[in-house]
Every structure is written in C-alpha cells, then in structure tokens.
Scaffold this motif. Sequence first.
Motif, PDB file in Angstrom:
ATOM      1  N   GLN A 247       2.115   2.731  -3.291  1.00 46.30           N
ATOM      2  CA  GLN A 247       1.083   3.376  -4.106  1.00 46.30           C
ATOM      3  C   GLN A 247       0.694   4.739  -3.550  1.00 46.30           C
ATOM      4  O   GLN A 247       0.708   5.752  -4.257  1.00 46.30           O
TER       5      GLN A 247
ATOM      6  N   VAL B 261      -1.917  -5.420 -10.060  1.00 46.80           N
ATOM      7  CA  VAL B 261      -2.159  -4.503  -8.940  1.00 46.80           C
ATOM      8  C   VAL B 261      -1.500  -3.155  -9.207  1.00 46.80           C
ATOM      9  O   VAL B 261      -2.153  -2.103  -9.147  1.00 46.80           O
ATOM     10  N   THR B 262      -0.209  -3.166  -9.514  1.00 44.77           N
ATOM     11  CA  THR B 262       0.484  -1.904  -9.748  1.00 44.77           C
ATOM     12  C   THR B 262       0.009  -1.239 -11.042  1.00 44.77           C
ATOM     13  O   THR B 262      -0.079  -0.015 -11.113  1.00 44.77           O
TER      14      THR B 262
ATOM     15  N   TYR C 150      -5.254  -2.961  -0.726  1.00 45.45           N
ATOM     16  CA  TYR C 150      -4.362  -1.828  -0.888  1.00 45.45           C
ATOM     17  C   TYR C 150      -4.871  -0.894  -1.994  1.00 45.45           C
ATOM     18  O   TYR C 150      -4.744   0.333  -1.891  1.00 45.45           O
ATOM     19  N   LEU C 151      -5.439  -1.468  -3.046  1.00 44.20           N
ATOM     20  CA  LEU C 151      -6.030  -0.645  -4.099  1.00 44.20           C
ATOM     21  C   LEU C 151      -7.290   0.048  -3.598  1.00 44.20           C
ATOM     22  O   LEU C 151      -7.569   1.190  -3.961  1.00 44.20           O
ATOM     23  N   GLN C 152      -8.061  -0.654  -2.799  1.00 44.00           N
ATOM     24  CA  GLN C 152      -9.237  -0.028  -2.199  1.00 44.00           C
ATOM     25  C   GLN C 152      -8.821   1.170  -1.358  1.00 44.00           C
ATOM     26  O   GLN C 152      -9.466   2.229  -1.391  1.00 44.00           O
TER      27      GLN C 152
ATOM     28  N   CYS D  35      -8.354  -5.598  -7.313  1.00 44.56           N
ATOM     29  CA  CYS D  35      -9.186  -4.998  -6.256  1.00 44.56           C
ATOM     30  C   CYS D  35      -8.688  -5.348  -4.860  1.00 44.56           C
ATOM     31  O   CYS D  35      -9.465  -5.418  -3.909  1.00 44.56           O
TER      32      CYS D  35
ATOM     33  N   GLU E  82       0.836  -1.203   0.000  1.00 42.91           N
ATOM     34  CA  GLU E  82       0.000   0.000   0.000  1.00 42.91           C
ATOM     35  C   GLU E  82       0.867   1.247   0.000  1.00 42.91           C
ATOM     36  O   GLU E  82       0.584   2.221  -0.706  1.00 42.91           O
TER      37      GLU E  82
ATOM     38  N   CYS F 213      -7.942   4.088  -3.618  1.00 38.16           N
ATOM     39  CA  CYS F 213      -9.148   4.737  -4.143  1.00 38.16           C
ATOM     40  C   CYS F 213      -9.818   5.600  -3.082  1.00 38.16           C
ATOM     41  O   CYS F 213     -10.269   6.719  -3.364  1.00 38.16           O
TER      42      CYS F 213
ATOM     43  N   THR G 245      -3.059  -1.438 -12.317  1.00 43.32           N
ATOM     44  CA  THR G 245      -4.352  -0.826 -12.003  1.00 43.32           C
ATOM     45  C   THR G 245      -4.148   0.474 -11.226  1.00 43.32           C
ATOM     46  O   THR G 245      -4.773   1.503 -11.519  1.00 43.32           O
ATOM     47  N   ALA G 246      -3.273   0.448 -10.225  1.00 43.67           N
ATOM     48  CA  ALA G 246      -3.031   1.637  -9.405  1.00 43.67           C
ATOM     49  C   ALA G 246      -2.499   2.793 -10.252  1.00 43.67           C
ATOM     50  O   ALA G 246      -2.942   3.949 -10.104  1.00 43.67           O
TER      51      ALA G 246
END
Length: 436
Positions: A27, A170-171, A197-199, A194, A24, A202, A173-174
Amino acid sequence: MAKFVIEGGHTLAGEITPQGAKNEALQIISAVLLTPSEVIIGNIPNIRDVNKLIEILEDFGVKVKDLGNKTKSFIANDINLDYLDSETFKEKAASLRGSIMLLGPLLARFGKGKMPKPGGDKIGRRRVDTHFQGFQEMGAQFSFEPKESFFSITADKLYGVDIHLEEASVTGTANIIMAAVLAEGRTTIYNAACEPYLQQLCRMLNSMGAKIEGIKSNYLIINGVKNLGGCEHRMLPDMIEIGSFIGLAAMTQSEIRIKDVSWENLGVIPRTFQKLGIRLIKDGDDMIVPKQDSYQIESFIDGSIMTIADAPWPGLTPDLLSIILVVSTQAKGSVLIHQKMFESRLFFVDKLIDMGAQVILCDPHRATVIGLDRMQALRATNMASPDIRAGVALLIAALSANGVSSISNIDQIDRGYEDIDKRLQAIGAKISRVEE
C-alpha cells in the motif's frame, strides 16, 4: 526452481526479528505515486512481491535509491504513463496481485489507470469490485477489455462523495483512500477496513498533507487537498510473521524470543494462540514463546468445541488460519477452524493428513482438527507449497516432523518471507535450499 529440504524433530533456540509488513508495504509503496516529492520508507521487507512492485514503479520512471538499513527513497516526479500500455507492464502487473494498489494513486494524480486481471495466491475468489465501485462513485469511468483482460479507469476530476463499502476490503479501502485524498471535496467511507496497515497508510498520507479523520475506525472522513508533499515513514513489523514464529516455537517445543513485535498492533493474535494453550510472555516490546512440552486447547464455557474463525479487523486475520491449523495438530483437544473469506485456503490439509495429522475437512471453509497431544509425531513427506501462508504452515509442520521432508514451489514462500531459510538456520533449524 528450488526446494527446501528440512530435517525435522530438532529444538530451536534464540531470537528472531520479524520483517517489515508485506501487506503494509504494497500500500504505502504504491502511495509514492501521489506526489512528485521525495518519500523515504524504512523497514522494507526484501521479498519477491515487494521487489516486483518496486520494479514496476522504476519502469514507470520513479527514481528509487537504496539508503541502506532496509530504507529506500522514492521520487515520482517524471512518470511515463505510456508504460501502462506496454506488454512489459501487462506481464509484470498480472503476476502480482498487489499491483492493483497502483490504481488509486494513478487515478488521483494523473486521471487514469489500467490493470490486467491480478495474479497472486490461488486461494479462491478475491473480488476487485469494491475498488472500482468506489472510484466510480467519485466520478470515474470504468471499462473492461475482455480480449486483453484489462481493467481501465479514467476521470477528468474526482469528487468527494459518501461511500458505503459492500465489504470491508483492505485493499479496496486503501485504494479508495488514495484516490480520495486528492479528490475535490469531502469523502466519507462507511464500513471501511481498519487494519493496522491501513492506519499506517492514513498516518503516512496525513504526514504528506492529506486530511484524513477517523483513523482506527470503520468510518473515515477525507477532505481532499490539491497536492501532497514528501514524508518519511517506517513500516510496522509483519504480524503474520510474528504469528508464524509463535506457531514454530510451539510445534518444535522451542523457546524463541521474537524481537520488536509492536504489541499494540497485534490485536487478537496473541489471545488466539493462547486459546490453543500456548504461553506468551511480554518483555518490553519483545515476545517470548517459552518451551512447552504440551499445550491444551481451551473449550467454551458450556464445554463445546473451540471454534477459531477469521474476521475483518479487529477480528483475526485470515492469513494466520493455516498456521493455527497446523499448530492445533499437536495440541491436546480439538478445534474447528472456520475460514470464512476464501474457499480454497484449507485444501492444503491433505498434506497434513499424509503426515499423520488427524484433520477432517468438513467443506471448503471448515476443518476439524483432533490434536495428537504429541502422542504421535508428524511424519516427514514431500510436499509443494500451494500459496504463501500454507507454504509456511507446511514448513512449520516439516520442522516438527520426524525425518527429512522436502517442499517444492518455494517461490510462493519467497513472495512473503524474507530469507526464511537463513533466518531459521540462525536459530538452529536444519533447512537447506536446493536447486532442482
């Protein structure tokens, strides 16, 4: 260079608190570039990869202030883009795979970004195509300079578009999310990763003024805004550390309380360890791993051997398969470990075989573990850490083994685990850091 010297075979006891989530941190700390306003981030892990990223941001001109209690303030109101062309940037960014997370914010706010081929763990192919394909679909121009090994991305303006990711990176998408929040119009991302960490990313961006819908799902809708403001954000505990501590307790026959684990964000991790026969007790937001003399691997309903494989969220994170493999070596029963995402991550099993584990490496992606059921303890040996996660898996094996082991190349472990030797010493581990 330092190494760990570990005297194994001791029972541990006490409580341990997981650090902030490394994945997390890379990001959300990169996201501070999206605004000139102050962003305050709490629960930042004091680990090598995160500190390197913060150092790069300071080199760009980001004002970073330590507020204490693992909290820092970031103000990116005076960015020196000429730093992108410096040898210092090339050297620092190449040594840190997480530096690729800077591209989306730089492109969105300043219209350009550059990045050398990223470094990080040597665990097999880790494509970055997803990042650049998303940027290009939003109107950016991509180029690669072979002599300098530099990726470049530029855009006069980014436009909202429908994006279907080839892989739920993951990366990737971020990075696309961070570019899309300042793009003109509406962006949709299908097959988005999803992970929690992506949540978190966001939610942080929304608190800065972004308009992101579909959080927790694989379909995101992002309506671009003209600018973002500041915010305060606290990071989740690191789920990989939590899984590592579960494995540590099981292998050393110890009772350990893991503090503040954020149960609702652990997904299938607790159930996966329970498949190995490991008991877990929920006490508020703490997790207690009770002392067990033995633990038995479950089998499928038809009696066939248990298979544990990684998968995109809500499946099991690949970062925990090394830990699960080590824990399986002292279980009763057998299990097939299937590492689908990376073809070099199981190559550390030769060290476990040297320690007396019964492991058959079927191919680069699969290993069968025949549990010893504690009939034979692992033997101490001298090892080197090949990557972050395998390094900690070998550390757990050494703590359970008879005799004194050593692990060199512990810079790899320090990249992802904060003061791991001191924190383990506090619960009774016989581990010391020795300069070679």
